[in-house]
Design a protein around this motif. Structure first.
Motif, mmCIF file in Angstrom:
data_model
loop_
_atom_site.group_PDB
_atom_site.id
_atom_site.type_symbol
_atom_site.label_atom_id
_atom_site.label_comp_id
_atom_site.label_asym_id
_atom_site.label_seq_id
_atom_site.Cartn_x
_atom_site.Cartn_y
_atom_site.Cartn_z
ATOM 1 N N GLU A 190 0.673 -1.163 0.101
ATOM 2 C CA GLU A 190 0.228 0.088 -0.321
ATOM 3 C C GLU A 190 1.006 1.346 0.097
ATOM 4 O OE1 GLU A 190 -2.759 0.454 -0.073
ATOM 5 O OE2 GLU A 190 -3.150 -1.996 -0.930
ATOM 6 N N ASN A 191 1.931 1.024 1.068
ATOM 7 C CA ASN A 191 3.189 2.379 1.085
ATOM 8 C C ASN A 191 3.226 2.962 -0.533
ATOM 9 O OD1 ASN A 191 2.243 3.166 3.766
ATOM 10 N ND2 ASN A 191 4.159 1.925 4.238
ATOM 11 N N ASP A 192 4.136 1.380 -1.270
ATOM 12 C CA ASP A 192 4.022 1.688 -2.329
ATOM 13 C C ASP A 192 3.114 1.956 -3.293
ATOM 14 O OD1 ASP A 192 6.580 0.957 -4.123
ATOM 15 O OD2 ASP A 192 5.560 -0.642 -5.140
ATOM 16 N N LYS A 193 2.210 1.099 -3.578
ATOM 17 C CA LYS A 193 0.915 1.880 -4.752
ATOM 18 C C LYS A 193 1.250 3.311 -4.155
ATOM 19 C CE LYS A 193 -1.583 -1.836 -4.825
ATOM 20 N NZ LYS A 193 -2.641 -2.479 -4.557
ATOM 21 N N ALA A 194 1.009 4.213 -2.646
ATOM 22 C CA ALA A 194 1.818 5.577 -2.751
ATOM 23 C C ALA A 194 2.363 6.832 -2.704
ATOM 24 C CB ALA A 194 0.861 5.472 -0.833
ATOM 25 N N ASN A 195 3.752 6.217 -3.274
ATOM 26 C CA ASN A 195 4.929 6.240 -3.293
ATOM 27 C C ASN A 195 4.513 6.655 -4.648
ATOM 28 O OD1 ASN A 195 5.272 6.832 -0.775
ATOM 29 N ND2 ASN A 195 6.514 5.148 -0.656
ATOM 30 N N LYS A 196 3.968 5.581 -5.549
ATOM 31 C CA LYS A 196 3.988 6.282 -7.184
ATOM 32 C C LYS A 196 2.766 6.809 -6.917
ATOM 33 C CE LYS A 196 6.441 1.253 -8.230
ATOM 34 N NZ LYS A 196 5.508 -0.253 -8.560
ATOM 35 N N LYS A 197 1.819 6.753 -7.431
ATOM 36 C CA LYS A 197 0.289 7.896 -6.770
ATOM 37 C C LYS A 197 1.027 9.077 -7.112
ATOM 38 C CE LYS A 197 -3.887 9.257 -5.819
ATOM 39 N NZ LYS A 197 -5.117 8.858 -5.167
ATOM 40 N N GLU A 198 1.852 10.027 -5.486
ATOM 41 C CA GLU A 198 2.117 10.928 -5.620
ATOM 42 C C GLU A 198 2.966 10.863 -6.389
ATOM 43 O OE1 GLU A 198 4.240 13.419 -2.251
ATOM 44 O OE2 GLU A 198 3.027 11.191 -1.564
ATOM 45 N N GLN A 199 4.674 10.288 -6.744
ATOM 46 C CA GLN A 199 5.232 10.869 -7.966
ATOM 47 C C GLN A 199 4.337 10.794 -9.150
ATOM 48 O OE1 GLN A 199 7.923 7.330 -8.301
ATOM 49 N NE2 GLN A 199 8.384 7.481 -5.962
ATOM 50 N N ARG A 200 4.015 10.175 -9.577
ATOM 51 C CA ARG A 200 3.250 10.281 -10.836
ATOM 52 C C ARG A 200 1.869 11.739 -10.846
ATOM 53 N NH1 ARG A 200 -2.742 7.557 -13.068
ATOM 54 N NH2 ARG A 200 -2.385 8.394 -15.196
#
Length: 209
Positions: free
Chosen positions: A137-147
């Motif tokens: 979940e943290n990895d998904k959130a980080n990728k979303k923020e980067q995008r």
């Protein structure tokens, strides 16, 4: 009970041994020195196998054994919950796990989730699945923020002074309508439309218009 003895750990496992017995102790061999295991038992369950005894001795975790002498119904549950409440007061940043299949703990766990990370497990080793899910979940959130940040830089550079506010709104909103409502608090209609249009590729799968 001297609660200072339990300070400073990253994970705490409160084992209702009367409920889960030896099977609930699976995984003790993989615990770390930053883990603390409190085993609650009564005369109804006060024996362990040689295999479990060996795994506990070889484990890096800290263990404590709390024998419940009171024969009143649910005495073990009450003692366990009293202890976890006090330990939480000393360390809100740790992870807490109650190892039991007993549903009587569910209400306490659901209420405590507002303050700390706490879950119920059938076996100690099950914490790994929770940790894995949390990491995903943290990895998904980080990728979303980067995008979102990358998209902002390409299409909304003129709003650089409000960059963090806009990104926070996009990140934390659950629907396009919520994004629109939050942007309306800071920007005029034309600016809101421009921002909403710019983020369409990212928000297109969110609910709302």
């Amino acid at each position: 009970m001297d609660y200072s003895r339990y300070k400073g750990y990253k994970r705490y496992f409160f084992v209702d041994y009367e409920n889960v017995k030896v099977n609930g102790m699976q995984g003790v061999g993989k615990l770390l020195e930053t883990d603390c295991v409190l085993i609650y038992y009564s005369k109804n369950a006060e024996t362990i196998t040689f295999g479990l005894h060996r795994r506990i001795n070889e484990s890096n975790a800290d263990f404590d054994y709390i024998r419940i002498l009171d024969e009143i119904k649910n005495a073990l549950d009450v003692r366990l919950l009293d202890n976890i409440r006090e330990i939480i007061k000393t360390n809100r940043n740790a992870e807490y796990y109650i190892v039991s299949k007993d549903k009587d703990y569910d209400d306490f766990i659901n209420k405590s989730k507002k303050r700390v990370l706490i879950e119920k497990l059938s076996r100690i080793c099950d914490y790994q699945e929770i940790t894995k899910h949390k990491d995903n979940e943290n990895d998904k959130a980080n990728k979303k923020e980067q995008r979102i940040r990358s998209h902002f830089g390409k299409y909304l550079a003129e709003y650089s002074e409000d960059k963090e506010e806009i990104i926070s709104i996009i990140l934390n909103s659950k629907s396009r309508q919520q994004i629109n409502n939050e942007l309306q608090k800071f920007f005029y209609n034309d600016a809101v439309k421009e921002i909403m249009d710019a983020f369409k590729p990212i928000t297109k799968d969110m609910p709302g218009k």
